[in-house]
Design an enzyme around this catalytic site. Structure first.
Site, PDB file in Angstrom:
ATOM      1  N   LYS A 175       1.150  -0.747   0.103  1.00 10.49           N
ATOM      2  CA  LYS A 175       0.051   0.024  -0.026  1.00 10.49           C
ATOM      3  C   LYS A 175       0.667   1.375  -0.201  1.00 10.49           C
ATOM      4  CE  LYS A 175      -1.729   2.716   3.034  1.00 10.49           C
ATOM      5  NZ  LYS A 175      -2.019   3.969   1.863  1.00 10.49           N
ATOM      6  N   GLU A 231       3.628   7.759  15.227  1.00  6.42           N
ATOM      7  CA  GLU A 231       2.084   8.097  15.730  1.00  6.42           C
ATOM      8  C   GLU A 231       1.281   6.340  15.043  1.00  6.42           C
ATOM      9  OE1 GLU A 231       1.253   8.876  19.012  1.00  6.42           O
ATOM     10  OE2 GLU A 231       2.828   9.914  18.676  1.00  6.42           O
ATOM     11  N   GLU A 250      10.325   1.949  11.016  1.00  8.99           N
ATOM     12  CA  GLU A 250      11.092   2.940  10.205  1.00  8.99           C
ATOM     13  C   GLU A 250      10.227   4.407   9.859  1.00  8.99           C
ATOM     14  OE1 GLU A 250      12.635   5.922   9.276  1.00  8.99           O
ATOM     15  OE2 GLU A 250      13.390   5.698   7.365  1.00  8.99           O
ATOM     16  N   CYS A 284      13.625  11.529   6.220  1.00  3.05           N
ATOM     17  CA  CYS A 284      13.010  11.417   7.775  1.00  3.05           C
ATOM     18  C   CYS A 284      14.755  11.273   8.398  1.00  3.05           C
ATOM     19  CB  CYS A 284      13.462   9.757   7.708  1.00  3.05           C
ATOM     20  SG  CYS A 284      13.589   8.387   7.072  1.00  3.05           S
ATOM     21  N   GLU A 385       9.281  16.600  15.153  1.00  7.08           N
ATOM     22  CA  GLU A 385      10.164  16.142  14.014  1.00  7.08           C
ATOM     23  C   GLU A 385       9.199  17.020  12.835  1.00  7.08           C
ATOM     24  OE1 GLU A 385      11.459  12.805  10.511  1.00  7.08           O
ATOM     25  OE2 GLU A 385       9.079  12.524  11.795  1.00  7.08           O
TER      26      GLU A 385
END
Length: 491
Positions: A175, A231, A250, A284, A385
């Protein structure tokens, strides 16, 4: 506009509910594609197909050399269609087409790497304490793998999951992010062309709360691999406990970039920019926490500001563009809120902090490269972040303080150290709690080296041999060559 469909059990299909989604270019909000918008029912159909292909199909038992040959073919097809893929990626994400071309080279390299090492994980004979016996360890495919990929590097992240899963004999349901699916759809066309059997690789398009949730909870899925926000990762980890799936997560980072006074000044300034403003900070591993030795702090910040304010924003298809837009209106609003919070917390805004005024950029989700100084680790802008073009600057006086600051985070994905003192550099990286640490470099990766984080940056590793092992189960086989009665309970 041609409808892009899903790929389930070797067929290109519409969503069962008939729903579609419009994909837009974040540069100007122009509609670029319409795609099927699947839901839980489509995910279930894909899982059933993958389950049947694994349990009853030939793929898991196909010689690894044959599977590797097909994975190699996928690499060759990606190279053949590199320009088409790069253009799709830039339309989808807004990044420069030159960045996307580099991505396609890296993606082909990932498939090629796993094609090359796929047969190098065949197991081993281990010593047996029992006379007249053979003991060996073998590695077998996990089974049905659910794979959920993010919007920032749609096809690159997909390749990290697809290539090792296929070469090790698994079946899968992927997905992609619902807002950037186009290159993944294209690569599934190439997967079909390369000869991957029906049901082995399935593609379901749709939202995370329906498709992703089904992949996480369905008991017929043996492994879930997710790249994305922390989350969502926590929710997937909880959902996967239903059948104790293997998990690989990750979940991002808040990555420190530590600059000592003895570093090569110009190179460190240049790399500090590249560490954050490449792809508008939507990486990231972006080095958004710049931690500078106090003696060079002011000079370094001045030099950084002078260079950053000249970064050219624009269309990814303009050769002069150095930074494209953010991915969506929602993400732009998140970045704006983040900056407002930084100002309220007392950080000093020295550059950017707003949308550009250029009329040519008003239809896109652009945000100016932004620099905050006077930052401390108790600020949420240093801890959270942002995933945008923002640098927060902290300062230190001693090596010990630098390491303490670098480690003061719930994350542990990556970090960098800049110094010409190799002994000091090695001391620092030994103490930095991160999955990847660079010395006099930032944001470099290659398929041979594992990628993943410490702490809340995730679980498991992608790339390298460890990335291959994530998609295998280890089995011990003991063979008694001379079986005899034990007579433990008498004759």
């Amino acid at each position: 506009m041609i409808l892009k469909k899903m790929f389930i059990d070797g067929k290109w299909v519409d969503a069962k509910n008939g729903q579609t989604r419009t994909i837009i270019n974040p540069f100007n909000q122009e509609e670029i594609a319409t795609v099927a918008e699947g839901d839980q029912s489509d995910a279930i159909a894909a899982i059933v197909a993958a389950r049947q292909a694994f349990d009853q199909g030939d793929w898991p038992n196909t010689p690894v050399t044959e599977r590797a040959s097909i994975v190699q073919k996928i690499a060759e097809l990606i190279e053949r269609d590199k320009e088409e893929l790069a253009e799709l990626e830039s339309l989808d994400t807004g990044k420069t087409v030159e960045e996307s071309r580099v991505d396609m080279d890296d993606i082909a390299g990932v498939f090629r790497y796993y094609a090359e090492i796929g047969d190098k994980n065949g197991g081993e004979i281990i010593p047996s304490p029992v006379p007249n016996s053979v003991s060996k360890v073998v590695h077998e495919p996990v089974g049905v793998c659910g794979q959920i990929t993010p919007w920032n590097y749609p096809l690159l992240q997909a390749s990290w999951k697809l290539a090792p899963a296929l070469v090790t004999g698994n079946t899968l349901v992927m997905k992609p992010s619902e807002i950037t699916p186009l290159t993944t759809v294209k690569v599934f066309e190439l997967i079909e062309e390369a000869g991957v059997p029906a049901g082995v690789a399935n593609l379901v398009l749709g939202a995370g709360h329906s498709v992703g949730a089904e992949l996480s909870t369905n008991v017929d899925v043996d492994l879930i691999s997710f790249t994305g926000g922390i989350e969502t990762g926590k929710k997937i980890m909880q959902a996967a406990s239903v059948n104790v799936k293997k998990i690989a997560l990750e979940l991002g980072g808040k990555n420190p970039n530590v600059v000592f006074s003895d570093a090569d000044f110009e190179t460190a300034v240049d790399q500090a920019m590249n560490a954050v403003f490449f792809h508008a900070g939507q990486i990231c591993s972006a080095g958004t926490r710049l931690i500078i030795e106090e003696s060079i702090h002011d000079e370094f910040v001045k030099a950084l500001v002078e260079r950053v304010k000249n970064i050219k924003l624009g269309s990814g298809f303009d050769e002069d563009t150095q930074m494209g837009p953010l991915i969506s209106a929602e993400h732009l609003a998140k970045v704006e809120s983040y900056v407002e919070t930084g100002i309220k917390e007392g950080a000093k805004l020295v550059l950017g902090g707003k949308r550009p005024e250029d009329p040519a950029l008003q239809n896109g989700f652009f945000y100016l490269p932004t620099i905050f100084t006077d930052c401390t680790t108790n600020m949420s802008i240093v801890q959270d972040e942002a995933f945008g073009p923002i640098i927060t600057v902290e300062k230190f006086q001693t090596e010990e303080e630098a390491i303490k600051l670098a480690n003061d985070s719930i994350y542990g994905l990556a970090g960098g150290v800049w110094t010409n003192d190799i002994v000091k550099a090695e001391r620092c990286v030994a103490k930095m709690r991160m999955g990847t640490v660079w010395i006099n470099e930032f944001n470099l990766y290659f398929p041979h080296a594992p990628w993943g984080g410490f702490k809340q940056s995730g679980i498991g590793r992608e790339l390298g041999k460890l990335g291959l092992e994530e998609y295998t189960e280890t089995k011990h086989i003991f063979h008694n060559l001379d079986p005899k009665p034990i007579n433990w309970f008498g004759k």
